[in-house]
Design a protein around this motif. Structure first.
Motif, PDB file in Angstrom:
ATOM      1  N   MET A 177      16.097 -13.443  12.617  1.00  0.00           N
ATOM      2  CA  MET A 177      16.837 -12.909  14.243  1.00  0.00           C
ATOM      3  C   MET A 177      18.197 -12.807  13.927  1.00  0.00           C
ATOM      4  O   MET A 177      18.534 -13.208  12.726  1.00  0.00           O
ATOM      5  CB  MET A 177      17.221 -14.244  15.351  1.00  0.00           C
ATOM      6  CG  MET A 177      17.329 -13.969  16.024  1.00  0.00           C
ATOM      7  SD  MET A 177      17.727 -15.219  17.523  1.00  0.00           S
ATOM      8  CE  MET A 177      15.851 -14.616  17.973  1.00  0.00           C
ATOM      9  N   LYS A 180      24.040 -11.480  15.675  1.00  0.00           N
ATOM     10  CA  LYS A 180      24.280 -11.070  17.608  1.00  0.00           C
ATOM     11  C   LYS A 180      23.342 -11.651  18.240  1.00  0.00           C
ATOM     12  O   LYS A 180      23.800 -12.387  19.590  1.00  0.00           O
ATOM     13  CB  LYS A 180      24.173  -9.023  16.998  1.00  0.00           C
ATOM     14  CG  LYS A 180      24.416  -9.008  18.596  1.00  0.00           C
ATOM     15  CD  LYS A 180      24.840  -7.570  18.797  1.00  0.00           C
ATOM     16  CE  LYS A 180      25.413  -6.786  20.016  1.00  0.00           C
ATOM     17  NZ  LYS A 180      24.930  -5.211  19.744  1.00  0.00           N
ATOM     18  N   ASN A 181      22.105 -11.652  18.137  1.00  0.00           N
ATOM     19  CA  ASN A 181      20.836 -11.633  18.637  1.00  0.00           C
ATOM     20  C   ASN A 181      20.696 -13.242  18.593  1.00  0.00           C
ATOM     21  O   ASN A 181      20.437 -14.034  20.185  1.00  0.00           O
ATOM     22  CB  ASN A 181      19.293 -11.657  18.287  1.00  0.00           C
ATOM     23  CG  ASN A 181      19.410  -9.721  18.150  1.00  0.00           C
ATOM     24  OD1 ASN A 181      20.536  -9.401  19.549  1.00  0.00           O
ATOM     25  ND2 ASN A 181      18.346  -9.033  18.216  1.00  0.00           N
ATOM     26  N   THR A 198      19.845 -18.612  13.102  1.00  0.00           N
ATOM     27  CA  THR A 198      18.765 -18.165  13.632  1.00  0.00           C
ATOM     28  C   THR A 198      17.477 -17.895  13.053  1.00  0.00           C
ATOM     29  O   THR A 198      16.678 -17.496  13.248  1.00  0.00           O
ATOM     30  CB  THR A 198      19.175 -16.659  12.484  1.00  0.00           C
ATOM     31  OG1 THR A 198      19.345 -17.077  11.343  1.00  0.00           O
ATOM     32  CG2 THR A 198      20.249 -15.547  13.300  1.00  0.00           C
ATOM     33  N   LYS A 218      12.470  -8.776  21.787  1.00  0.00           N
ATOM     34  CA  LYS A 218      13.191  -7.249  20.847  1.00  0.00           C
ATOM     35  C   LYS A 218      14.468  -8.459  20.025  1.00  0.00           C
ATOM     36  O   LYS A 218      14.879  -7.438  19.200  1.00  0.00           O
ATOM     37  CB  LYS A 218      14.176  -6.844  21.723  1.00  0.00           C
ATOM     38  CG  LYS A 218      13.012  -6.149  22.464  1.00  0.00           C
ATOM     39  CD  LYS A 218      13.491  -4.529  23.980  1.00  0.00           C
ATOM     40  CE  LYS A 218      12.571  -3.737  24.543  1.00  0.00           C
ATOM     41  NZ  LYS A 218      11.644  -3.329  23.828  1.00  0.00           N
ATOM     42  N   LEU A 219      14.392  -9.484  20.203  1.00  0.00           N
ATOM     43  CA  LEU A 219      15.840 -10.053  19.441  1.00  0.00           C
ATOM     44  C   LEU A 219      15.100 -10.578  17.932  1.00  0.00           C
ATOM     45  O   LEU A 219      16.013 -10.932  17.454  1.00  0.00           O
ATOM     46  CB  LEU A 219      16.090 -11.809  19.946  1.00  0.00           C
ATOM     47  CG  LEU A 219      16.268 -11.742  21.598  1.00  0.00           C
ATOM     48  CD1 LEU A 219      16.691 -13.220  22.459  1.00  0.00           C
ATOM     49  CD2 LEU A 219      17.952 -10.987  21.473  1.00  0.00           C
TER      50      LEU A 219
END
Length: 670
Positions: A177, A180-181, A198, A218-219
């Motif tokens: 990941m 940003k996500n 992450t 979509k992450l």
């Protein structure tokens, strides 16, 4: 009583098994990676000295942890081994480079150097080009079946491109990941849980039982870094060429992969990546070095734990263990109370760190934090320090005390209130009567993007407020030689520079002036959107709540903040004085005749020849409206290097695409 060697080794094994379980199974690591590596290194060292004490269940004989019992298992055709680690060039030479050189009896070999991603090792099985199976590494022999979740990761093709692929191909790579996500995940609270890193967030997604085909998946992203089982492998002989072939099949492969022939070249690549790693959108914790030739890989072989033909060359730790000494409570310019942890100074990547923000009281509760705790501190993105964990097993050895949240403002002693939208956020409602808020407001007011007043720094603001020389922004402009002479160690030359800077700053822009007012959650881009919509101060001050709601990018919350601000008598008094008595002004120049006027613009990717913030400021001055997200209403997108997913969305819409060179050409015409 001193422990026997056998007892010491047994205790060490039990510790490692415990931390393996916490990390791999529960996805809740208790200690940083470097501490785990230290434990494992110590065990390996002792087992090497005393081989008769090695047991079959030793952590040195296995990979990772066991899988969760309620998740379907998959047996790996070829074991997914872990990697041995080194942390300096000397160990790289002694433990990897030199043994290979001696074994092969040759000085020069080809080594493929790649990034070491901080994610979840994943196996993808393709049959006749169709994805039929996906699993995590698990314990190296048996992994967790994650095929249902993997199908929603955009990076992973369900069908390989072309037709020149093997009938059976097992691709190995990393699910991860981006930073940003992770922020999006935590901000939107998508999984009803806050994540410290992450890796843990990516694994939680892969273990979800309820699958939804929406933004959630979509992450996640994926990079392939090699192959496992394959039919017709005899046609492949080079690792780096195999990566290129995987890319041709439609699988994502990192572009940061090079072929090296010497230790010097490997070290150069390592140092280069170490310098730029914070520019990556994802986390890495080192590089991976592999013998490129598959035949030589087979000759070198593997242990039960790791291959002998590959090694991880890790970066210095981004996490350190220390002791929490105290919690102080700070008041920001909007009155929010922020707890800050003070701890015994530690050094991460050469930087001394002794405190970290805890954001709000919920963070303290989530960590179950107490003063005196042994804590894990991480330097996020090599910049912001953060307390990410408490080592609760150490509490028995440490005296701890509970953290008591204040009921009154630590500065002005007024009663603290709770935010209606979040009961864990407390604030002081005294406004500029609270000196801490006044200092924060004035520091914002003089900042570069606001009034841009030179020669007045944060320390001078603190002194001016502390001795009651400045109680609002009007007082700032009324400073003179006599009042500034009351500040110790402030010379005549400095005073004259300050007075000159104040005078110069009076000529500004409407956008900067709106931003300088410090309206809650109104940043520079929103201030510019207000400028474009209202055109002048009179329209802005006479706006209704519904007017603010019509402005793109302004939601109900910010609209309410704006409406409340312009209906506050004290705010109107300050604005009136600044404009009509102090003489702050801006030119309502005609900027209509330029390419960017009223254009809705999104920027993406890294700009190399010009500063991103300066570009935004210039575009704003030309009347452009800056957005963060792509939609059908956007007029143009400005792209730099590595533009990301926004570019793909743009191609589906009728949006002008401008590169950096074209942007400079257009700006020079205006």
């Amino acid at each position: 009583m001193k422990k026997s060697l056998k007892e010491e080794i047994t205790e060490l094994r039990n510790k490692i098994h415990y931390h393996n379980y916490k990390y791999h199974v529960l996805n809740n690591p208790e200690i940083p990676d470097y501490k785990y590596d230290e434990l494992l290194y110590k065990l390996k060292y002792l087992e090497k000295l005393f081989p008769h004490l090695i047991t079959n269940n030793s952590p040195t004989k296995s990979v990772g942890g066991i899988s969760l019992q309620n998740i379907k298992k998959i047996n790996h055709i070829i074991p997914m081994l872990s990697l041995n680690n080194v942390f300096n060039e000397k160990d790289l030479f002694l433990k990897f480079f030199n043994p290979i050189k001696n074994f092969l009896n040759k000085n020069n070999n080809n080594f493929c150097c790649e990034l070491k991603f901080d994610g979840i090792a994943t196996s993808l099985l393709y049959k006749n080009g169709q994805l039929i199976q996906a699993s995590t590494r698990g314990n190296g022999m048996i992994g967790e079946n994650i095929i249902n979740n993997i199908l929603y990761v955009d990076d992973i093709p369900h069908k390989l491109q072309g037709n020149n692929f093997p009938p059976i191909l097992e691709v190995r790579g990393e699910i991860f990941m981006t930073k940003k996500n992770l922020n999006i995940l935590n901000k939107k609270n998508i999984l009803n849980k806050q994540f410290a890193n992450t890796r843990s967030s990516a694994l939680s997604f892969l273990r979800l039982k309820n699958i939804y085909n929406d933004i959630n998946y979509k992450l996640l992203n994926f990079f392939s870094y090699g192959i496992g089982f394959i039919k017709n492998k005899n046609k492949l002989y080079s690792h780096i060429k195999t990566l290129k072939r995987l890319k041709n099949y439609g699988l994502p492969v990192s572009k940061h992969t090079v072929l090296c022939t010497s230790l010097k070249e490997i070290s150069f690549f390592y140092e280069k990546i170490k310098k730029i790693r914070n520019n990556f959108s994802y986390n890495i914790d080192g590089i991976v070095i592999k013998i490129d030739n598959f035949k030589i890989q087979k000759l070198l072989g593997s242990t039960s734990h790791a291959p002998k033909w590959a090694i991880a060359y890790k970066f210095p730790p981004q996490e350190k263990i220390t002791i929490l000494k105290n919690i102080i409570f700070q008041i920001g310019r909007t009155g929010l109370i922020t707890p800050v942890g003070k701890f015994k100074t530690i050094k991460i990547d050469g930087v001394n760190i002794s405190n970290a923000s805890l954001y709000n009281f919920n963070e303290i509760k989530k960590l179950n934090l107490k003063i005196g705790d042994v804590i894990v501190v991480q330097r996020c993105g090599d910049v912001i320090p953060k307390i990410i964990n408490v080592i609760k097993t150490e509490r028995k050895n440490n005296i701890t005390t509970n953290i008591i949240f204040p009921k009154t403002c630590p500065d002005c002693k007024s009663i603290l209130k709770k935010k209606s939208y979040n009961k864990s956020i407390f604030y002081c409602s005294s406004g500029l009567n609270c000196k801490s808020q006044l200092k924060g407001y004035l520091k914002h007011f003089i900042s570069r993007d606001a009034m841009n007043i030179n020669y007045i720094g944060n320390q001078l603001i603190n002194k001016l407020v502390d001795i009651n020389l400045v109680k609002n922004s009007i007082d700032l402009f009324n400073l003179n030689i006599n009042t500034l002479n009351k500040i110790p160690y402030l010379g005549t030359k400095s005073i004259l520079k300050i007075l000159s800077a104040l005078e110069i700053s009076k000529k500004t822009t409407f956008t900067r002036f709106l931003y300088s007012l410090g309206i809650s959650e109104v940043g520079l881009v929103t201030a510019n959107n207000l400028n474009n919509y209202f055109q002048n101060l009179n329209n802005f001050l006479n706006a209704d709540l519904k007017d603010f709601c019509f402005i793109s990018g302004i939601g109900k919350k910010i609209a309410c903040n704006l409406y409340k601000f312009i209906n506050d008598k004290n705010n109107l008094y300050i604005i009136n004085k600044l404009v009509n008595e102090i003489g702050i002004y801006w030119n309502n120049t005609n900027i209509i005749n330029n390419f960017f006027y009223k254009k809705k613009i999104v920027l993406t990717g890294k700009l190399t020849t010009i500063n991103r913030q300066k570009i935004i400021e210039k575009l704003i001055s030309l009347g452009a409206i800056i957005y963060n997200h792509i939609s059908k209403n956007i007029d143009m997108i400005i792209i730099g290097k590595n533009p990301g997913s926004k570019l793909f969305k743009v191609k589906k819409l009728n949006i002008i695409i401008i590169n950096e060179q074209k942007l400079i050409e257009l700006m020079n015409k205006n």
